[in-house]
Design a protein around this motif. Structure first.
Motif, PDB file in Angstrom:
ATOM      1  N   CYS A   1      40.364  36.749  35.612  1.00 44.48           N
ATOM      2  CA  CYS A   1      40.932  37.991  36.115  1.00 44.48           C
ATOM      3  C   CYS A   1      40.971  37.955  37.642  1.00 44.48           C
ATOM      4  O   CYS A   1      39.986  37.572  38.279  1.00 44.48           O
ATOM      5  CB  CYS A   1      40.081  39.163  35.637  1.00 44.48           C
ATOM      6  SG  CYS A   1      40.601  40.744  36.315  1.00 44.48           S
TER       7      CYS A   1
ATOM      8  N   CYS B   1      38.245  40.925  38.917  1.00 46.24           N
ATOM      9  CA  CYS B   1      36.792  40.834  38.793  1.00 46.24           C
ATOM     10  C   CYS B   1      36.314  39.411  38.527  1.00 46.24           C
ATOM     11  O   CYS B   1      35.109  39.174  38.510  1.00 46.24           O
ATOM     12  CB  CYS B   1      36.321  41.778  37.683  1.00 46.24           C
ATOM     13  SG  CYS B   1      36.940  41.336  36.070  1.00 46.24           S
TER      14      CYS B   1
ATOM     15  N   CYS C   1      41.549  43.368  30.499  1.00 49.89           N
ATOM     16  CA  CYS C   1      40.244  43.078  31.094  1.00 49.89           C
ATOM     17  C   CYS C   1      39.439  44.372  31.182  1.00 49.89           C
ATOM     18  O   CYS C   1      39.993  45.462  31.223  1.00 49.89           O
ATOM     19  CB  CYS C   1      40.432  42.466  32.480  1.00 49.89           C
ATOM     20  SG  CYS C   1      38.879  41.935  33.213  1.00 49.89           S
TER      21      CYS C   1
ATOM     22  N   CYS D   1      37.997  45.557  33.615  1.00 50.03           N
ATOM     23  CA  CYS D   1      38.221  46.265  34.868  1.00 50.03           C
ATOM     24  C   CYS D   1      39.524  47.047  34.854  1.00 50.03           C
ATOM     25  O   CYS D   1      39.846  47.725  35.821  1.00 50.03           O
ATOM     26  CB  CYS D   1      38.204  45.298  36.044  1.00 50.03           C
ATOM     27  SG  CYS D   1      39.613  44.194  36.104  1.00 50.03           S
TER      28      CYS D   1
HETATM   29 ZN   LIG Z   1      38.995  42.116  35.415  1.00 45.82          ZN
END
Ligand SMILES: [Zn+2]
Length: 66
Positions: free
Chosen positions: A19, A22, A43, A45
């Motif tokens: 990702c 993050c 994801c 995040c």
């Molecule tokens: Zn992420």
């Protein structure tokens, strides 16, 4: 605000299957069927990616795909 240009670092992270926000491995994120040969990956995040099963590559989801 919304950058469409992928920075070299983001491109590098994506090429590693991580990702860009993050750094988590996308292979461990949620994969859902999206369309033939494509999976939608969310994801933790909040970023959304598209996984191409044929090329085994991740890319950022377009706005109309998220
Ligand atoms: Zn992420």
């Amino acid at each position: 605000m919304f950058k469409n240009i992928v920075s070299p670092i983001q491109a590098w992270l994506l090429s590693q299957g991580k990702c860009v926000g993050c750094g988590k491995l996308l292979s461990k994120a949620d994969h859902q069927y999206f369309q033939s040969d494509l999976e939608k990956v969310s994801c933790k995040c909040g970023r959304v990616y598209i996984y191409d099963i044929k090329t085994k590559k991740y890319r950022r989801a377009m706005l109309n795909e998220a």
